[in-house]
Design a protein around this motif. Structure first.
Motif, short mmCIF file in Angstrom:
data_model
loop_
_atom_site.label_atom_id
_atom_site.label_comp_id
_atom_site.label_asym_id
_atom_site.label_seq_id
_atom_site.Cartn_x
_atom_site.Cartn_y
_atom_site.Cartn_z
N ARG A 1 87.22 57.21 51.39
CA ARG A 1 88.27 56.47 50.66
C ARG A 1 89.10 55.61 51.61
O ARG A 1 89.51 54.50 51.26
CB ARG A 1 89.18 57.44 49.90
N PHE A 2 89.35 56.12 52.81
CA PHE A 2 90.10 55.32 53.78
C PHE A 2 89.28 54.10 54.20
O PHE A 2 89.79 52.98 54.28
CB PHE A 2 90.44 56.20 55.00
N LEU A 3 88.00 54.33 54.45
CA LEU A 3 87.12 53.21 54.84
C LEU A 3 87.08 52.15 53.73
O LEU A 3 87.16 50.95 54.00
CB LEU A 3 85.72 53.75 55.12
N GLU B 1 96.34 54.74 49.29
CA GLU B 1 95.13 54.61 48.46
C GLU B 1 94.12 55.71 48.79
O GLU B 1 93.39 56.18 47.91
CB GLU B 1 94.45 53.26 48.71
N ALA B 2 94.04 56.08 50.08
CA ALA B 2 93.02 57.05 50.50
C ALA B 2 93.43 58.48 50.19
O ALA B 2 92.63 59.27 49.69
CB ALA B 2 92.74 56.90 51.99
N PHE B 3 94.69 58.82 50.50
CA PHE B 3 95.12 60.22 50.40
C PHE B 3 95.79 60.45 49.05
O PHE B 3 97.00 60.65 48.97
CB PHE B 3 96.03 60.58 51.57
N THR B 4 94.99 60.44 48.01
CA THR B 4 95.53 60.64 46.66
C THR B 4 95.44 62.11 46.23
O THR B 4 95.75 62.46 45.11
CB THR B 4 94.77 59.79 45.63
N ALA C 1 80.30 60.63 48.41
CA ALA C 1 81.68 60.28 48.80
C ALA C 1 81.82 58.77 48.93
O ALA C 1 82.79 58.17 48.46
CB ALA C 1 82.06 60.98 50.10
N VAL C 2 80.81 58.13 49.54
CA VAL C 2 80.85 56.67 49.71
C VAL C 2 80.70 55.99 48.34
O VAL C 2 81.41 55.02 48.03
CB VAL C 2 79.77 56.21 50.71
N GLY C 3 79.80 56.50 47.51
CA GLY C 3 79.63 55.94 46.17
C GLY C 3 80.93 56.00 45.37
O GLY C 3 81.35 55.02 44.76
N ALA C 4 81.59 57.16 45.40
CA ALA C 4 82.84 57.32 44.66
C ALA C 4 83.92 56.39 45.20
O ALA C 4 84.66 55.77 44.44
CB ALA C 4 83.33 58.78 44.76
N ALA C 5 83.97 56.27 46.53
CA ALA C 5 85.06 55.49 47.14
C ALA C 5 84.88 53.99 46.92
O ALA C 5 85.86 53.26 46.77
CB ALA C 5 85.14 55.80 48.64
#
Ligand SMILES: *Cc1c(COP(=O)(O)O)cnc(C)c1O
Length: 428
Positions: A111-113, A76-79, A140-144
């Motif tokens: 994304r990992f978090l 999910e994180a490393f897309t 980055a946090v908003g997007a994730a």
């Protein structure tokens, strides 16, 4: 595997608890109680960054409840990938960390978090992720976390002190992501966030959590792209890869050092800061003196008291003998490196990456002609108002950034006043 505080005054906790808690209760930072060992042969057959992440991070999870989910979390994180490209100037390559949705390396960790949170957050009650940002972390946090059920994101950024495109990104997600332009500095934003975290009555009514660069849920996955690049270099040349890392809070660079400490083929790590020179001064003198942050062109590194420094001291004890060095770079030199990038390297640099380029060039002038890998932390198009006048032509945004810039964007104003933030946090 358990995690202990750098201050050693709380009992060890499993990884999930350390991720959910953020800062340890004694004010220290969580670190693994021992270092897992990795060697290149362990990674034969791993596919892409997600495959490397699952293999590399499994021993860091130990028997934690997340361990069985790691391959799915990594997927999910490393897309998107982190390409390692050779540069036109011989003996150097660049690790591009800017192919995610907000065009900076923080997308990987955020994304990992978020993928961990999806599995760890108590479903019964809404949790608010409160982030103070100097520009890149918030988006980055908003997007994730955008669209994640049961989670609300509240971003605080200094009004007028982020790049126009950074500001656009911060306000373009909407829904469960609220963005506040604070009338004040980044230090004011941090003070507001700290005040909210310290407000027990507020937290009882509205559970708060943080997603800043001390979070293990961001830090650990950042080892992945260093491992992957170093393994590729090792397979091709049988030599450790040396990295130059643009540095502010030391989150990204610490992940590189941690990957090296597990035994991955990573050589010297050269840290590059902007005029906020506390890390170079610390490594040179052995004395740590935090200072108020200075505004520079490389705004995501405007840090006067790097939050992960305590982890560096835990890992390396005394500075000087640890294969870590640092250089600081002023704004005039950042400009010069950006302006010369296409002619010298066939590349356009963001202001942060330009600091790394300058640090490398100082090594070259001192006679070092070995191989180095420059770490490109953001895409130059994110800082178009700085970069375009220097290179003399428009810089096209990568597709993910272009998509985000095409969305409408909206920020709310907020006074730098704890009561104002409290009132907003208590809104439904
Ligand atoms: C956050 C950031 C940095 C600094 O990273 P740290 O982990 O804080 O050292 C460097 N460059 C860019 C583009 C960033 O967004």
């Amino acid at each position: 595997m358990k995690y202990v505080s750098t201050r050693l005054r709380v009992p060890p906790v499993p990884l999930s608890d350390a991720i959910l808690e953020g800062l340890a209760a004694d004010g220290g930072l969580y670190v693994p109680e021992r270092l897992p060992r990795a060697n290149p042969a362990d990674f034969e057959g791993c596919e892409g960054l997600a495959g490397v992440a699952a293999r590399l991070l499994a021993p860091f999870a130990g028997s934690d409840r997340l361990v069985g989910e790691l391959p799915r979390i990594a997927a999910e994180a490393f897309t998107f990938e982190a390409p390692l490209r050779p540069l036109r100037a011989g003996g150097a390559s660049v690790l591009e960390l800017f192919h995610g949705p907000t065009a900076a390396f923080k997308d990987f960790g955020a994304r990992f978090l978020a993928a961990c949170f999806r599995r760890l957050a108590p479903p019964a009650r809404r949790v608010t992720v409160l982030v103070a940002t100097s520009g890149d972390t918030g988006s980055a946090v908003g997007a994730a976390f955008h669209g994640l059920p049961g989670v609300r994101v509240v971003i605080l950024y200094p009004d007028g002190r982020v790049s126009p495109r950074q500001a656009h990104l911060l306000g373009c997600f909407g829904d469960n992501v609220r963005s506040f332009a604070v009338r004040g500095s980044f230090d004011d934003c941090q003070r507001l966030a700290k005040g909210a975290f310290a407000d027990a009555e507020l937290r009882a009514r509205e559970p708060l959590t943080s997603a800043n660069s001390i979070s293990l849920g961001r830090l650990l996955p950042q080892m992945t792209y260093y491992a992957s690049a170093a393994l590729a270099h090792w397979r091709a040349r049988r030599e450790p890869l040396r990295f130059v890392v643009p540095t502010g809070n030391l989150g990204n660079a610490f992940a590189c050092l941690l990957a090296r400490a597990t035994g991955l083929p990573i050589g010297e790590v050269l840290l590059a800061t902007n005029a906020n020179r506390v890390i170079p001064d610390f490594l040179a003198s052995g004395t740590y003196t935090p200072r108020p942050s200075l505004g520079t062109l490389a705004n995501a590194m405007d840090v006067g008291d790097p939050s992960n420094l305590e982890r560096l001291r835990w890992l390396h004890g005394a500075p000087g003998e640890a294969g870590v060095s640092a250089e600081w770079v002023d704004d005039a030199t950042i400009r010069a490196r950006i302006a010369a990038g296409e002619a010298s390297y066939g590349a356009i640099w963001c202001p942060h990456t330009a600091c790394a380029v300058e640090a490398l060039e100082r090594r070259r002038r001192a006679g070092d002609d070995g191989h180095w890998c420059l770490v490109a932390t953001a895409h130059p198009a994110k800082f178009d108002t700085v970069v375009e006048p220097l290179v003399g032509h428009p810089v096209a945004p990568p597709p993910a950034l272009a998509a985000a810039l095409a969305r409408p964007s909206r920020a709310e104003e907020l006074a730098a006043d704890p009561a104002a933030l409290r009132a907003r946090l208590l809104e439904p």
